[in-house]
Motif scaffolding. Structure first.
Motif, PDB file in Angstrom:
ATOM      1  N   UNK A  74      32.208   5.183  49.506  1.00 64.33           N
ATOM      2  CA  UNK A  74      32.701   6.313  48.723  1.00 64.33           C
ATOM      3  C   UNK A  74      34.179   6.599  48.998  1.00 64.33           C
ATOM      4  N   UNK A  75      34.765   5.902  49.986  1.00 69.10           N
ATOM      5  CA  UNK A  75      36.139   6.185  50.401  1.00 69.10           C
ATOM      6  C   UNK A  75      36.336   7.674  50.661  1.00 69.10           C
ATOM      7  N   UNK A  76      35.304   8.285  51.241  1.00 69.52           N
ATOM      8  CA  UNK A  76      35.347   9.701  51.577  1.00 69.52           C
ATOM      9  C   UNK A  76      34.312   9.969  52.663  1.00 69.52           C
ATOM     10  N   UNK A  77      34.571  10.956  53.462  1.00 68.73           N
ATOM     11  CA  UNK A  77      33.620  11.408  54.468  1.00 68.73           C
ATOM     12  C   UNK A  77      32.984  12.720  54.013  1.00 68.73           C
ATOM     13  N   UNK A  78      31.996  13.174  54.757  1.00 66.83           N
ATOM     14  CA  UNK A  78      31.374  14.454  54.411  1.00 66.83           C
ATOM     15  C   UNK A  78      32.357  15.606  54.563  1.00 66.83           C
ATOM     16  N   UNK A  79      33.425  15.402  55.306  1.00 65.15           N
ATOM     17  CA  UNK A  79      34.419  16.459  55.479  1.00 65.15           C
ATOM     18  C   UNK A  79      35.352  16.577  54.284  1.00 65.15           C
ATOM     19  N   UNK A  80      35.319  15.616  53.369  1.00 63.38           N
ATOM     20  CA  UNK A  80      36.122  15.730  52.148  1.00 63.38           C
ATOM     21  C   UNK A  80      35.458  16.700  51.167  1.00 63.38           C
ATOM     22  N   UNK A  81      36.187  17.680  50.729  1.00 65.18           N
ATOM     23  CA  UNK A  81      35.652  18.617  49.739  1.00 65.18           C
ATOM     24  C   UNK A  81      35.278  17.895  48.452  1.00 65.18           C
ATOM     25  N   UNK A  82      36.023  16.844  48.111  1.00 62.20           N
ATOM     26  CA  UNK A  82      35.720  16.067  46.908  1.00 62.20           C
ATOM     27  C   UNK A  82      34.336  15.428  47.008  1.00 62.20           C
ATOM     28  N   UNK A  83      33.987  14.925  48.172  1.00 61.06           N
ATOM     29  CA  UNK A  83      32.658  14.338  48.372  1.00 61.06           C
ATOM     30  C   UNK A  83      31.577  15.418  48.327  1.00 61.06           C
ATOM     31  N   UNK A  84      31.840  16.556  48.923  1.00 55.29           N
ATOM     32  CA  UNK A  84      30.839  17.622  48.924  1.00 55.29           C
ATOM     33  C   UNK A  84      30.631  18.177  47.515  1.00 55.29           C
ATOM     34  N   UNK A  85      31.679  18.152  46.686  1.00 59.71           N
ATOM     35  CA  UNK A  85      31.483  18.566  45.296  1.00 59.71           C
ATOM     36  C   UNK A  85      30.595  17.575  44.562  1.00 59.71           C
ATOM     37  N   UNK A  86      30.713  16.298  44.861  1.00 59.46           N
ATOM     38  CA  UNK A  86      29.821  15.308  44.276  1.00 59.46           C
ATOM     39  C   UNK A  86      28.362  15.622  44.649  1.00 59.46           C
ATOM     40  N   UNK A  87      28.137  15.986  45.897  1.00 62.78           N
ATOM     41  CA  UNK A  87      26.776  16.327  46.326  1.00 62.78           C
ATOM     42  C   UNK A  87      26.265  17.548  45.562  1.00 62.78           C
ATOM     43  N   UNK A  88      27.095  18.566  45.453  1.00 68.09           N
ATOM     44  CA  UNK A  88      26.707  19.771  44.724  1.00 68.09           C
ATOM     45  C   UNK A  88      25.395  20.352  45.237  1.00 68.09           C
ATOM     46  N   UNK A  89      24.613  20.920  44.315  1.00 69.53           N
ATOM     47  CA  UNK A  89      23.311  21.483  44.664  1.00 69.53           C
ATOM     48  C   UNK A  89      22.182  20.469  44.527  1.00 69.53           C
ATOM     49  N   UNK A  90      22.467  19.322  43.895  1.00 67.56           N
ATOM     50  CA  UNK A  90      21.385  18.373  43.606  1.00 67.56           C
ATOM     51  C   UNK A  90      21.219  17.291  44.676  1.00 67.56           C
ATOM     52  N   UNK A  91      22.313  16.805  45.252  1.00 65.03           N
ATOM     53  CA  UNK A  91      22.247  15.614  46.097  1.00 65.03           C
ATOM     54  C   UNK A  91      22.507  15.942  47.565  1.00 65.03           C
ATOM     55  N   UNK A  92      22.093  15.004  48.426  1.00 64.46           N
ATOM     56  CA  UNK A  92      22.466  15.077  49.834  1.00 64.46           C
ATOM     57  C   UNK A  92      22.822  13.692  50.354  1.00 64.46           C
TER      58      UNK A  92
END
Length: 339
Positions: free
Chosen positions: A258-276
């Protein structure tokens, strides 16, 4: 600063002032203040809700190391009696704990009747990964779906020669040639509704597999890295991937780099309320997967993930070395509830 006390004996004349200096003097104070300012600033970067901009995107992935620095700094400032600095670092430690501790909390057990899918994602580092070793991993891990990023024509031929089609006979790929653009899926299950529509710089093909009667869409993930020249594109590609996954009613499994870690806000927005994120959901810790100098420097960033719907329990998550690559492979078993 110093602390002072006064003392006098009866009849001994004027009181004497006793000065107690803090350890290290002003030099240590300056050094600790500089370190504290750095930790506070990097902690604030993690708290910012938008990071598709330089330098935020490049530094926020190192947040776990900032957490370690905050703990060490807090201990030193307490011993050195720099109370204001210690208070600032205590706030940082508390914030970092909120962000970091959940990654180490074990997840739930899967339901007995769930449909289970074992997936593995591997970035091949411009096609230089060892094909025999990758096929061996597929066999050893009982992988049902493999996603290969930075897939080149040469690597695809070497994978076929190594016997990938003997264990995963169904495949789909896109933009395979030379360099980092190509990605591919190999599967033990038939691939239906294959989607290779280009919506990103590097290919992200997807397909549906039927797992014990339950259809699941699997996507090979590889947005462009957030180097300064492409940081805006990285944010846009990750958002486009999120939109595509969220708009599909089928259970989703997104696997790859994903070229992102869980600390990236961009990655956490991808997760949203649906994904983990599988590593975090299973309590697998940081699962650091990328090294700037493989073989010399240990992995420093957790860029590789398996992302799936929150109702899908994830187990047996881990990262595995892939000879010839600068990434470790990410592997997980996704348990999809039956409708």
């Amino acid at each position: 600063m110093t602390s002072a006390t006064t003392s006098a004996l009866p009849g001994s004349g004027p009181a004497r002032v006793t000065t107690r200096r803090r350890p290290g003097g002003p030099v240590l104070t300056v050094l600790l203040a500089a370190g504290t300012a750095t930790v506070v600033l990097l902690t604030l970067v993690r708290a910012v809700p938008y990071d598709a901009v330089t330098p935020f995107a490049q530094v926020v992935g190192f947040t776990p190391f900032v957490a370690a620095a905050a703990v060490v700094g807090l201990a030193v400032t307490l011993v050195a009696r720099r109370w204001v600095l210690a208070a600032l670092l205590a706030v940082c430690v508390a914030a970092q704990a909120v962000w970091l501790v959940p990654a180490f909390v074990p997840g739930p057990a899967p339901p007995d009747d769930a449909a289970s899918l074992r997936v593995l994602g591997a970035n091949a580092w411009l096609g230089s990964a060892d094909a025999d070793a990758l096929v061996d991993l597929v066999r050893e891990q009982d992988v049902q779906v493999l996603a290969v990023l930075e897939l080149t024509t040469d690597l695809r031929e070497r994978l076929v020669a190594a016997g990938i089609e003997d264990v995963l006979p169904y495949s789909a790929d896109a933009q395979v040639g030379s360099g980092a653009l190509g990605s591919g899926l190999w599967s033990a299950l038939p691939l239906d509704d294959v989607d290779v529509e280009p919506f990103s710089h590097d290919a992200m093909p997807s397909a549906t597999v039927e797992v014990d009667g339950v259809p699941v869409r699997v996507t090979a993930v590889h947005p462009i890295p957030p180097i300064p020249a492409y940081v805006r594109v990285w944010g846009e590609e990750t958002a486009a991937l999120a939109d595509r996954a969220a708009s599909d009613p089928l259970p989703q499994v997104l696997v790859g780099d994903f070229n992102a870690t869980h600390d990236h806000a961009t990655f956490r927005r991808l997760l949203g309320d649906r994904f983990h994120d599988a590593s975090r959901a299973a309590g697998g810790g940081l699962d650091l997967s990328w090294s700037p100098r493989p073989g010399t420097v240990p992995p420093v960033l957790n860029l590789d993930h398996v992302v799936t719907d929150r109702e899908n329990v994830v187990t047996d998550v881990g990262s595995l070395p892939v000879p010839g690559s600068d990434h470790r492979a990410i592997v997980a078993t996704v348990h999809v509830p039956r409708p």
